[in-house]
Structures are given as structure tokens and as C-alpha cells.
Enzyme design. Sequence first.
Site, PDB file in Angstrom:
ATOM      1  N   HIS A 141       0.861  -1.192   0.000  1.00 26.61           N
ATOM      2  CA  HIS A 141       0.000   0.000   0.000  1.00 26.61           C
ATOM      3  C   HIS A 141       0.895   1.239   0.000  1.00 26.61           C
ATOM      4  O   HIS A 141       1.071   1.905   1.020  1.00 26.61           O
ATOM      5  CB  HIS A 141      -0.925  -0.028   1.211  1.00 26.61           C
ATOM      6  CG  HIS A 141      -1.948  -1.120   1.167  1.00 26.61           C
ATOM      7  ND1 HIS A 141      -2.857  -1.336   2.180  1.00 26.61           N
ATOM      8  CD2 HIS A 141      -2.227  -2.041   0.212  1.00 26.61           C
ATOM      9  CE1 HIS A 141      -3.647  -2.359   1.854  1.00 26.61           C
ATOM     10  NE2 HIS A 141      -3.280  -2.814   0.667  1.00 26.61           N
ATOM     11  N   GLU A 169      16.749   7.213 -13.874  1.00 29.42           N
ATOM     12  CA  GLU A 169      17.000   5.774 -13.989  1.00 29.42           C
ATOM     13  C   GLU A 169      15.715   4.941 -14.077  1.00 29.42           C
ATOM     14  O   GLU A 169      15.787   3.726 -14.320  1.00 29.42           O
ATOM     15  CB  GLU A 169      17.878   5.308 -12.839  1.00 29.42           C
ATOM     16  CG  GLU A 169      19.164   6.121 -12.804  1.00 29.42           C
ATOM     17  CD  GLU A 169      20.395   5.364 -12.373  1.00 29.42           C
ATOM     18  OE1 GLU A 169      20.253   4.369 -11.666  1.00 29.42           O
ATOM     19  OE2 GLU A 169      21.493   5.801 -12.746  1.00 29.42           O
ATOM     20  N   HIS A 210      -5.688   1.931  -4.072  1.00 34.67           N
ATOM     21  CA  HIS A 210      -5.410   0.771  -3.213  1.00 34.67           C
ATOM     22  C   HIS A 210      -3.899   0.530  -3.021  1.00 34.67           C
ATOM     23  O   HIS A 210      -3.435   0.467  -1.888  1.00 34.67           O
ATOM     24  CB  HIS A 210      -6.086  -0.470  -3.811  1.00 34.67           C
ATOM     25  CG  HIS A 210      -5.963  -1.694  -2.964  1.00 34.67           C
ATOM     26  ND1 HIS A 210      -6.948  -2.643  -2.866  1.00 34.67           N
ATOM     27  CD2 HIS A 210      -4.955  -2.160  -2.179  1.00 34.67           C
ATOM     28  CE1 HIS A 210      -6.566  -3.608  -2.046  1.00 34.67           C
ATOM     29  NE2 HIS A 210      -5.348  -3.335  -1.624  1.00 34.67           N
TER      30      HIS A 210
HETATM   31  P1  13P Z   1      -4.512  -9.817   3.633  1.00 38.70           P
HETATM   32  O1  13P Z   1      -4.316  -9.469   5.099  1.00 38.70           O
HETATM   33  O2  13P Z   1      -5.602 -10.852   3.453  1.00 38.70           O
HETATM   34  O3  13P Z   1      -3.218 -10.208   2.983  1.00 38.70           O
HETATM   35  O4  13P Z   1      -5.064  -8.523   2.898  1.00 38.70           O
HETATM   36  C1  13P Z   1      -4.343  -7.313   2.922  1.00 38.70           C
HETATM   37  C2  13P Z   1      -4.508  -6.520   1.677  1.00 38.70           C
HETATM   38  O5  13P Z   1      -3.706  -5.662   1.405  1.00 38.70           O
HETATM   39  C3  13P Z   1      -5.646  -6.811   0.770  1.00 38.70           C
HETATM   40  O6  13P Z   1      -5.512  -6.149  -0.450  1.00 38.70           O
HETATM   41 ZN    ZN Z   2      -4.148  -4.416  -0.344  1.00 40.27          ZN
END
Ligand code: 13P
Ligand code: ZN
Length: 272
Positions: A141, A169, A210
Site C-alpha cells: 500500500h 534511472e 489501493h
Molecule cells: P490480507 O491481510 O488478506 O493479505 O489482505 C491485505 C490486503 O492488502 C488486501 O488487499
Molecule cells: Zn491491499
Amino acid sequence: MGFLDAGFVQGFIRMANDGWEQGWHERNGGNLSYRVRPEEVEEVRECLAPGEWQPVGISVPGLAGEYFLVTGSGKYFRNVILKPEDSLGMIELDGAGENYRIVWGLVSGGRPTSELPSHLMNHEVKKEVSGGTYRVIYHAHTTNVIALTFVLPLKDEVFTRELWEMATECPVVFPDGVGVVPWMVPGGREIAVATSRLMRQYDVAIWAHHGMFAAGEDFDLTFGLMHTVEKSAEILVKTLSMRPDKLQTITPENFRDLARDFHVTLPERFLY
Ligand code: 13P
Ligand code: ZN
């Protein structure tokens, strides 16, 4: 040797902790998987205790019989280094690539990451197109890349070109560019299909609002790729925060010169 002494396990734990220290893994955010080499499976064979077979929810015949080290669903990257046997699991796929069983870890119960369909479908594509050299799939993330998905058009050409321009780069590190998946419900087959389609062409897929998926041959290359893309995104966020336009930048002709000297092929569709 003990399971945790194996080199691939040590490399996996280090990479997970490096990601945590970068700030990419709030709570249980993100997940990591490694396609274990046959000789590495043999190194830890005596530590394995197979559980019950369970459906993966997708079919990955190209990975039949393979073993993967994966982060667990709901597990925190910050805990991996302290309690790897609780946060991680090694799984084995059956001969059809449709069921898995846990052979090590996840000792407090639980199951592999909810993004297992995306990880496995990406592994299947990357194994095929690389001739077997790709082994790592990493989902993080990454703050700045996520921020950019709110202000840039969600197009491969735009993200690739903007990220390339932010650090000289970048085109050498990801010459194929990056793909973008529009917002989708995570954790299922649909987003796995969309992501693995992009992985045929790219080593990086951005998930709008996301995070990111990166693929690579080993832990260093895959972490380095994630780090490079996210740093470039950070520079773009800083630049856009100062003023909306650029006074000067790297031009398409500059990129062509760079490609020649660094012996990389940069697709012309990104040099508009
Ligand atoms: P998990 O804990 O199931 O790996 O999920 C985390 C996540 O980033 C979902 O996109
Ligand atoms: Zn995720």
C-alpha cells in the site's frame, strides 16, 4: 536445518520487514509470496507437516505441484520478523493447481493472504513469460502511488510516462512501463484476472486507490522495483504540490538517447 534458517525464508522475512519500515504496510495491509525452488523445498522437507486440502478459488494449472511461502490473511507485516511461524505459511498446490494445503506455519490458525488468487495468477503468467525465472510477487500500500491515482488519468501511458520523467534511472529499472487496474473489489478472481493480464506485459500493476503489485526474479529486484516506482511517485507528488506544471523535464528525445546508451528498449507508445 530449521525452517527459519533456510536462505529463502530469511530473505522473505527481511523483505517483509523492509516494506514495514518503508511505511507501506499499515495494519495487515499488503502481502508477499515466493515460488519456492524444488531444491529449497528439499532443504526444509523434514519441517513440513501437510494439513487438509482446500480450494484456492481459481485454477492455476501452470503452477501444479509447486510450493509457495506466503503472508497470512489479516497478519501484520510488522510482526513477521518477531513471529514468522504465526504470520507466514508455506503452501503446496495439488496436481490440478486448484487446491492448496498448508505445510508449514500459520501456527495460530488462519489462511494465506486474501489476495492469493492475484498472487497465484500473477505467478502463473510470470513463470510462463519469463521461462521460470520470476519467483516473487509483492503487494504493498504505497502512499504516493495511491495518491496519484486520484489525480492522474488511470491510463498505462500516463502513469508510465509521468513516473519515468521523475527520475532518470526509472526507464532503465522498468523499461516495459507500468499498468493500471481501475478500482475493483480486492481479494477475488476478477481483480486477479485483470492484474495478471497486465503482468503479461509489465512487472508493475497499480491498483487505483489501493496500492501496487510488483513482480521479480528475486527479493532484491522485486523490493527494488517497488521502492523505485514509489520514490518516483513521491517526487511527482512533491512536484505537483509546488506547482501544477513543470518548467522543464526529460523529453521523449532524451528518453531515446538514454535507451540507446543503456541498451533498453522503450516502447514508442510511452514517448508521445
Ligand atoms: P490480507 O491481510 O488478506 O493479505 O489482505 C491485505 C490486503 O492488502 C488486501 O488487499
Ligand atoms: Zn491491499
